[in-house]
Design an enzyme around this catalytic site. Structure first.
Site, mmCIF file in Angstrom:
data_model
loop_
_atom_site.group_PDB
_atom_site.id
_atom_site.type_symbol
_atom_site.label_atom_id
_atom_site.label_comp_id
_atom_site.label_asym_id
_atom_site.label_seq_id
_atom_site.Cartn_x
_atom_site.Cartn_y
_atom_site.Cartn_z
ATOM 1 N N ILE A 103 1.137 -1.190 -0.031
ATOM 2 C CA ILE A 103 -0.194 0.108 -0.333
ATOM 3 C C ILE A 103 1.224 1.406 -0.049
ATOM 4 O O ILE A 103 1.863 0.852 0.075
ATOM 5 C CB ILE A 103 -1.029 0.078 0.964
ATOM 6 C CG1 ILE A 103 -1.745 1.159 1.191
ATOM 7 C CG2 ILE A 103 -0.091 -0.410 2.463
ATOM 8 C CD1 ILE A 103 -2.891 0.951 2.276
ATOM 9 N N CYS A 104 0.342 2.087 -0.160
ATOM 10 C CA CYS A 104 1.050 3.574 -0.915
ATOM 11 C C CYS A 104 2.243 3.375 -1.461
ATOM 12 O O CYS A 104 1.644 3.637 -2.459
ATOM 13 C CB CYS A 104 1.217 3.883 1.006
ATOM 14 S SG CYS A 104 1.749 5.450 1.342
ATOM 15 N N ALA A 105 2.801 3.751 -0.846
ATOM 16 C CA ALA A 105 4.757 4.296 -1.189
ATOM 17 C C ALA A 105 4.926 2.734 -1.714
ATOM 18 O O ALA A 105 5.807 2.340 -3.265
ATOM 19 C CB ALA A 105 5.445 4.598 -0.301
ATOM 20 N N HIS A 125 0.659 5.421 -3.672
ATOM 21 C CA HIS A 125 -0.471 6.530 -3.585
ATOM 22 C C HIS A 125 0.427 7.835 -4.831
ATOM 23 O O HIS A 125 0.961 7.672 -5.593
ATOM 24 C CB HIS A 125 1.052 6.305 -2.300
ATOM 25 C CG HIS A 125 0.402 8.649 -1.417
ATOM 26 N ND1 HIS A 125 1.501 9.886 -2.827
ATOM 27 C CD2 HIS A 125 -0.585 8.707 -0.537
ATOM 28 C CE1 HIS A 125 0.628 10.553 -1.310
ATOM 29 N NE2 HIS A 125 -0.169 10.024 -0.534
ATOM 30 N N GLY A 151 -2.886 -1.251 -1.991
ATOM 31 C CA GLY A 151 -3.782 0.196 -1.920
ATOM 32 C C GLY A 151 -2.767 1.494 -2.207
ATOM 33 O O GLY A 151 -2.234 1.832 -2.694
#
Length: 183
Positions: A103-105, A125, A151
């Site tokens: 998720i994210c980075a 992200h 995500g």
């Protein structure tokens, strides 16, 4: 049967994502191992929250997990990317077609960097989209493609974690976990 999950963390990990992943998977009764990348069990997350891991990543080197789920955050994701032990675990997970979550980075900084998103679509992200191949990136909160679940960021951390539950245990278990959380 209890599923096994590895959640690696490092200094600079996004705490909301890490805790959401750990909490939701433990609510599903998964056997979650939180492993610190580095020599210290205690890490300082991206917003200054101190987290204490169960073990270090080195102890997990020869273990097999049903899922490896990477929280994001910077520089946390970079520390995950640079861990030789974690990279070997991720590559083995990918080769054996077991579940990978990020998720994210982390989808861009870790999975894409190590070539683990080839032939798959993923999200990350918005600040990291320039590190993704154009054919890989999808503008969605949570993306599942084959054995890979990604995500977008902290705001979808619970939804992302519930998708991990769904992939490990099925939709009925996901709904059973989500219900008492008032989602």
């Amino acid at each position: 049967m209890k599923k096994t999950v590895l959640v690696p963390v490092a200094d600079g990990t996004e705490e909301l994502e890490a805790v959401a992943i750990i909490d939701v998977l433990r609510r599903a009764d998964a056997g979650v191992t939180v492993a610190a990348v580095g020599n210290n069990l205690q890490i300082t997350a991206s917003r200054g929250v101190v987290l204490v891991a169960d073990t270090t990543i080195d102890v997990c080197a020869d273990k097999t997990f049903d899922l490896i789920a990477l929280p994001g955050g910077l520089p946390g994701a970079e520390h995950l990317r640079d861990s030789v032990v974690l990279t070997d675990l991720l590559k083995r997970q990918f080769q054996e077609n077991r579940l990978l979550g990020a998720i994210c980075a982390s989808p861009a900084v870790v999975l894409e960097f190590h070539g683990l998103l080839k032939g798959r679509t993923a999200t990350c992200h918005p600040a990291c989209t320039d590190q993704m191949r154009p054919e890989t990136y999808v503008e969605q909160p949570v993306v599942t493609d084959q054995n890979c679940i990604t995500g977008k960021g902290p705001g979808v951390a619970v939804d992302f974690a519930l998708e991990l539950v769904a992939r490990l245990y099925g939709l009925e278990k996901r709904d059973a976990v989500a219900g008492p959380m008032c989602l």
